[in-house]
Design a protein around this motif. Structure first.
Motif, PDB file in Angstrom:
ATOM      1  N   PRO A 180     -26.272  50.092  49.427  1.00  0.00           N
ATOM      2  CA  PRO A 180     -25.376  50.664  50.433  1.00  0.00           C
ATOM      3  C   PRO A 180     -24.745  49.581  51.300  1.00  0.00           C
ATOM      4  O   PRO A 180     -25.453  48.757  51.884  1.00  0.00           O
ATOM      5  CB  PRO A 180     -26.304  51.571  51.258  1.00  0.00           C
ATOM      6  N   ASP A 181     -23.430  49.584  51.381  1.00  0.00           N
ATOM      7  CA  ASP A 181     -22.716  48.537  52.120  1.00  0.00           C
ATOM      8  C   ASP A 181     -21.257  48.964  52.256  1.00  0.00           C
ATOM      9  O   ASP A 181     -20.859  50.026  51.772  1.00  0.00           O
ATOM     10  CB  ASP A 181     -22.825  47.211  51.352  1.00  0.00           C
ATOM     11  N   THR A 182     -20.453  48.120  52.892  1.00  0.00           N
ATOM     12  CA  THR A 182     -19.007  48.335  52.947  1.00  0.00           C
ATOM     13  C   THR A 182     -18.361  47.479  51.878  1.00  0.00           C
ATOM     14  O   THR A 182     -18.573  46.264  51.827  1.00  0.00           O
ATOM     15  CB  THR A 182     -18.437  47.979  54.333  1.00  0.00           C
ATOM     16  N   TYR A 183     -17.589  48.127  51.012  1.00  0.00           N
ATOM     17  CA  TYR A 183     -16.944  47.451  49.896  1.00  0.00           C
ATOM     18  C   TYR A 183     -15.427  47.572  50.027  1.00  0.00           C
ATOM     19  O   TYR A 183     -14.917  48.564  50.564  1.00  0.00           O
ATOM     20  CB  TYR A 183     -17.390  48.057  48.564  1.00  0.00           C
ATOM     21  N   TYR A 184     -14.732  46.580  49.503  1.00  0.00           N
ATOM     22  CA  TYR A 184     -13.271  46.624  49.453  1.00  0.00           C
ATOM     23  C   TYR A 184     -12.863  46.635  47.985  1.00  0.00           C
ATOM     24  O   TYR A 184     -13.121  45.678  47.247  1.00  0.00           O
ATOM     25  CB  TYR A 184     -12.668  45.446  50.201  1.00  0.00           C
ATOM     26  N   LEU A 185     -12.252  47.731  47.588  1.00  0.00           N
ATOM     27  CA  LEU A 185     -11.935  47.944  46.190  1.00  0.00           C
ATOM     28  C   LEU A 185     -10.447  47.725  45.946  1.00  0.00           C
ATOM     29  O   LEU A 185      -9.619  47.989  46.821  1.00  0.00           O
ATOM     30  CB  LEU A 185     -12.298  49.375  45.769  1.00  0.00           C
ATOM     31  N   GLY A 186     -10.123  47.305  44.735  1.00  0.00           N
ATOM     32  CA  GLY A 186      -8.725  47.276  44.337  1.00  0.00           C
ATOM     33  C   GLY A 186      -8.209  48.697  44.203  1.00  0.00           C
ATOM     34  O   GLY A 186      -8.984  49.629  43.924  1.00  0.00           O
ATOM     35  N   SER A 187      -6.927  48.901  44.410  1.00  0.00           N
ATOM     36  CA  SER A 187      -6.376  50.252  44.385  1.00  0.00           C
ATOM     37  C   SER A 187      -6.540  50.915  43.026  1.00  0.00           C
ATOM     38  O   SER A 187      -6.483  52.143  42.920  1.00  0.00           O
ATOM     39  CB  SER A 187      -4.891  50.221  44.779  1.00  0.00           C
ATOM     40  N   ASN A 188      -6.750  50.137  41.985  1.00  0.00           N
ATOM     41  CA  ASN A 188      -6.924  50.701  40.643  1.00  0.00           C
ATOM     42  C   ASN A 188      -8.369  50.567  40.144  1.00  0.00           C
ATOM     43  O   ASN A 188      -8.613  50.640  38.937  1.00  0.00           O
ATOM     44  CB  ASN A 188      -5.966  50.016  39.656  1.00  0.00           C
ATOM     45  N   ALA A 191     -14.512  53.831  38.166  1.00  0.00           N
ATOM     46  CA  ALA A 191     -15.900  54.167  38.502  1.00  0.00           C
ATOM     47  C   ALA A 191     -16.843  53.081  38.003  1.00  0.00           C
ATOM     48  O   ALA A 191     -17.808  52.722  38.681  1.00  0.00           O
ATOM     49  CB  ALA A 191     -16.263  55.521  37.892  1.00  0.00           C
ATOM     50  N   ASP A 192     -16.563  52.527  36.838  1.00  0.00           N
ATOM     51  CA  ASP A 192     -17.377  51.432  36.302  1.00  0.00           C
ATOM     52  C   ASP A 192     -17.336  50.217  37.235  1.00  0.00           C
ATOM     53  O   ASP A 192     -18.356  49.567  37.478  1.00  0.00           O
ATOM     54  CB  ASP A 192     -16.874  51.022  34.911  1.00  0.00           C
ATOM     55  N   ASP A 193     -16.148  49.922  37.742  1.00  0.00           N
ATOM     56  CA  ASP A 193     -16.000  48.781  38.650  1.00  0.00           C
ATOM     57  C   ASP A 193     -16.856  48.974  39.901  1.00  0.00           C
ATOM     58  O   ASP A 193     -17.489  48.033  40.391  1.00  0.00           O
ATOM     59  CB  ASP A 193     -14.533  48.621  39.076  1.00  0.00           C
ATOM     60  N   ILE A 194     -16.875  50.195  40.412  1.00  0.00           N
ATOM     61  CA  ILE A 194     -17.616  50.488  41.640  1.00  0.00           C
ATOM     62  C   ILE A 194     -19.117  50.347  41.408  1.00  0.00           C
ATOM     63  O   ILE A 194     -19.832  49.737  42.204  1.00  0.00           O
ATOM     64  CB  ILE A 194     -17.270  51.904  42.147  1.00  0.00           C
ATOM     65  N   VAL A 195     -19.608  50.917  40.314  1.00  0.00           N
ATOM     66  CA  VAL A 195     -21.038  50.826  39.996  1.00  0.00           C
ATOM     67  C   VAL A 195     -21.447  49.367  39.811  1.00  0.00           C
ATOM     68  O   VAL A 195     -22.464  48.920  40.352  1.00  0.00           O
ATOM     69  CB  VAL A 195     -21.369  51.648  38.735  1.00  0.00           C
ATOM     70  N   GLU A 196     -20.636  48.616  39.066  1.00  0.00           N
ATOM     71  CA  GLU A 196     -20.966  47.204  38.837  1.00  0.00           C
ATOM     72  C   GLU A 196     -20.985  46.419  40.148  1.00  0.00           C
ATOM     73  O   GLU A 196     -21.860  45.581  40.373  1.00  0.00           O
ATOM     74  CB  GLU A 196     -19.968  46.579  37.872  1.00  0.00           C
ATOM     75  N   MET A 197     -20.051  46.712  41.044  1.00  0.00           N
ATOM     76  CA  MET A 197     -19.988  46.016  42.322  1.00  0.00           C
ATOM     77  C   MET A 197     -21.243  46.281  43.153  1.00  0.00           C
ATOM     78  O   MET A 197     -21.811  45.369  43.762  1.00  0.00           O
ATOM     79  CB  MET A 197     -18.743  46.491  43.090  1.00  0.00           C
ATOM     80  N   MET A 198     -21.722  47.529  43.144  1.00  0.00           N
ATOM     81  CA  MET A 198     -22.905  47.892  43.928  1.00  0.00           C
ATOM     82  C   MET A 198     -24.169  47.306  43.315  1.00  0.00           C
ATOM     83  O   MET A 198     -25.090  46.890  44.037  1.00  0.00           O
ATOM     84  CB  MET A 198     -23.003  49.416  44.060  1.00  0.00           C
ATOM     85  N   LEU A 199     -24.223  47.266  41.994  1.00  0.00           N
ATOM     86  CA  LEU A 199     -25.378  46.660  41.322  1.00  0.00           C
ATOM     87  C   LEU A 199     -25.422  45.153  41.581  1.00  0.00           C
ATOM     88  O   LEU A 199     -26.496  44.577  41.783  1.00  0.00           O
ATOM     89  CB  LEU A 199     -25.319  46.935  39.820  1.00  0.00           C
ATOM     90  N   ARG A 200     -24.258  44.510  41.567  1.00  0.00           N
ATOM     91  CA  ARG A 200     -24.203  43.072  41.834  1.00  0.00           C
ATOM     92  C   ARG A 200     -24.661  42.764  43.259  1.00  0.00           C
ATOM     93  O   ARG A 200     -25.334  41.759  43.510  1.00  0.00           O
ATOM     94  CB  ARG A 200     -22.785  42.547  41.605  1.00  0.00           C
ATOM     95  N   LYS A 201     -24.304  43.628  44.187  1.00  0.00           N
ATOM     96  CA  LYS A 201     -24.724  43.430  45.568  1.00  0.00           C
ATOM     97  C   LYS A 201     -26.243  43.564  45.684  1.00  0.00           C
ATOM     98  O   LYS A 201     -26.903  42.761  46.365  1.00  0.00           O
ATOM     99  CB  LYS A 201     -24.041  44.459  46.471  1.00  0.00           C
TER     100      LYS A 201
END
Length: 347
Positions: A180-188, A191-201
Motif C-alpha cells: 500500500p502506497d501512493t503510485y503515479y501511473l502512466g495514463s495508459n 492492470a498488469d502494470d499496476i500489480v507489477e508496480m505494487m509487487l516491486r514496491k
C-alpha cells in the motif's frame, strides 16, 4: 381632411416605433436571460465542496458521448450546453481519449481545455494500508483506472518475484503482497502494470529492511510474517499499539490458544460488517481463527511498513486479550476475567 389624415399616419408611425421598442426590449431581456442561464450552466458544479472524479474517455467517443459521461459523473451540469460550447469553440471532434482526473470546481471551459490537450502523463493512485485485494479492485474500478476483471486476472498470473516462490496458491491471489502506497501511473497503465508496480514496491521494502532474514531469525517464514502483519494491520487503529497487538498474537500462538481475531472472520465472510454476531463466528473457513488454531492460510489484507515492522519487533508482554474502546484504542488484559470486565466496560 388631409391634416387629420396626416395626424393619423403620424400616430400609426409612433405606435409602430413604440411596438418595435417594446419588441426589442423583450428580445434583449430574453437574450440577457438566456446568457445568464448559459453562463450559470457553464460554471463549475460545486466549488465549496470539491469532489475529484476519474474518467476514462473511450476511443472514438463523440462529443455527445463525452458530455453524457461528464454529466453522469457529476462533473458538468448540462450535457447539451457542453456540446454547444464545444461547437462554439470549434473543438467538436477534437476531444482526445484517455484517462483524466477532473473535479467539481472546474468550469466547462477548463474541462474542454484538458480534453483538447489530452490526458496527463501521470495518474495518482493512493492505496490505503490494510486494503484487501478486493478493495483495491473496487478502488481501481471506481477511479476508472482498471476494470475489476482485468485486475483480478492479473492477480492470478505467475509473477517472477523470489518472495512469491513459496507462497501457497490462494483464491485471493497475492493478498498481502501488494504494497500500500501512493503510485503515479502512466495514463495508459494496464492492470498488469499496476500489480507489477505494487509487487516491486513490496520487494524493495523487504529487501531494504532484510525482512525475510529477520523473520527467519524469529522462526517465521516470510509468508507467516506477512500473515501476522496483515492481522495486526486490520486490528490496530493506533500505530503505537501495533507492536503490542503483535505481542498478543505471539503469546497466544506460543500457548496453543486460538487467535480469535475478529478481522479474520470478517475476511472469511467476504465482506465487512460493523458488528460480528455469534453466528458469524461459526463460519466454516480456514480463516476463522475462532474455530481453527494457529495462523490462517495467508494474509487477510495488504499491510504497510508499521505493521510489518511490528511483527519483527513485537512488544514483549504477557497480554493474552484485548478489546476495542470507542475511541479506537484497545484495553489489554492478562486474564480472561480481566478481559471480561473490559468487554462489559467498553462494549
Amino acid at each position: 381632411m388631409s391634416f387629420l389624415k396626416s395626424m393619423t399616419e403620424q400616430k400609426k408611425i409612433k405606435n409602430a416605433y413604440r411596438a418595435g421598442f417594446v419588441a426589442a426590449g423583450v428580445f434583449l431581456l430574453a437574450a440577457v436571460f438566456c446568457l445568464m442561464v448559459l453562463r450559470a450552466l457553464l460554471m463549475p458544479v460545486n466549488v465549496a465542496h470539491v469532489n475529484e472524479v476519474s474518467l476514462v474517455v473511450p476511443r472514438n467517443a463523440s462529443t455527445a458521448q463525452i458530455a453524457s459521461l461528464l454529466k453522469e459523473k457529476g462533473i458538468i451540469k448540462n450535457a447539451p450546453v457542453f456540446r454547444l460550447y464545444a461547437r462554439m469553440r470549434g473543438v467538436d471532434g477534437k476531444l482526445k481519449p484517455g484517462r483524466y482526473t477532473f473535479n467539481t470546481a472546474m468550469s466547462i471551459s477548463g474541462i474542454i481545455d484538458e480534453l483538447v490537450k489530452g490526458p496527463p502523463d501521470r495518474v495518482k493512485l493512493t492505496v490505503p494500508e490494510g486494503y484487501t485485494v478486493q478493495q483495491i479492485a473496487d478502488l481501481l474500478e471506481k477511479k476508472g483506472i482498471a476494470k475489476r476483471e482485468d485486475f483480478t486476472r492479473a492477480l492470478k498470473k505467475q509473477w517472477d518475484f523470489s518472495f512469491l516462490e513459496h507462497v501457497p496458491v490462494k483464491e485471493a491471489g497475492l493478498e498481502g503482497y501488494l504494497y500500500p502506497d501512493t503510485y503515479y501511473l502512466g495514463s495508459n497503465s494496464s492492470a498488469d502494470d499496476i500489480v507489477e508496480m505494487m509487487l516491486r514496491k513490496f520487494d524493495s521494502v523487504i529487501r531494504d529492511h532484510n525482512y525475510a532474514e529477520r523473520a527467519a531469525s524469529m522462526g517465521l517464514t516470510l509468508h507467516e510474517a506477512v500473515t501476522i502483519a496483515s492481522m495486526v494491520e486490520r486490528e490496530a487503529r493506533v500505530e503505537s499499539e501495533r507492536p503490542r497487538i503483535a505481542g498478543v498474537i505471539f503469546n497466544r500462538l506460543k500457548l496453543g490458544m486460538p487467535l480469535q481475531i475478529d478481522a479474520t472472520v470478517q475476511y472469511a465472510l467476504g465482506k465487512p460488517k460493523e458488528k460480528l454476531f455469534y453466528r458469524d463466528l461459526e463460519v466454516d473457513s480456514p480463516y476463522n481463527t475462532y474455530k481453527v488454531n494457529g495462523l490462517p492460510p495467508g494474509p487477510i489484507a495488504n499491510p504497510g511498513w508499521p505493521s510489518l515492522k511490528a511483527v519483527i519487533e513485537p512488544e514483549r508482554n504477557d497480554f493474552l486479550y484485548y478489546v476495542a474502546r470507542p475511541d479506537g484504542t484497545h484495553a489489554f488484559a492478562r486474564t480472561l476475567s480481566e478481559h471480561n470486565r473490559n468487554v462489559q466496560k467498553y462494549q
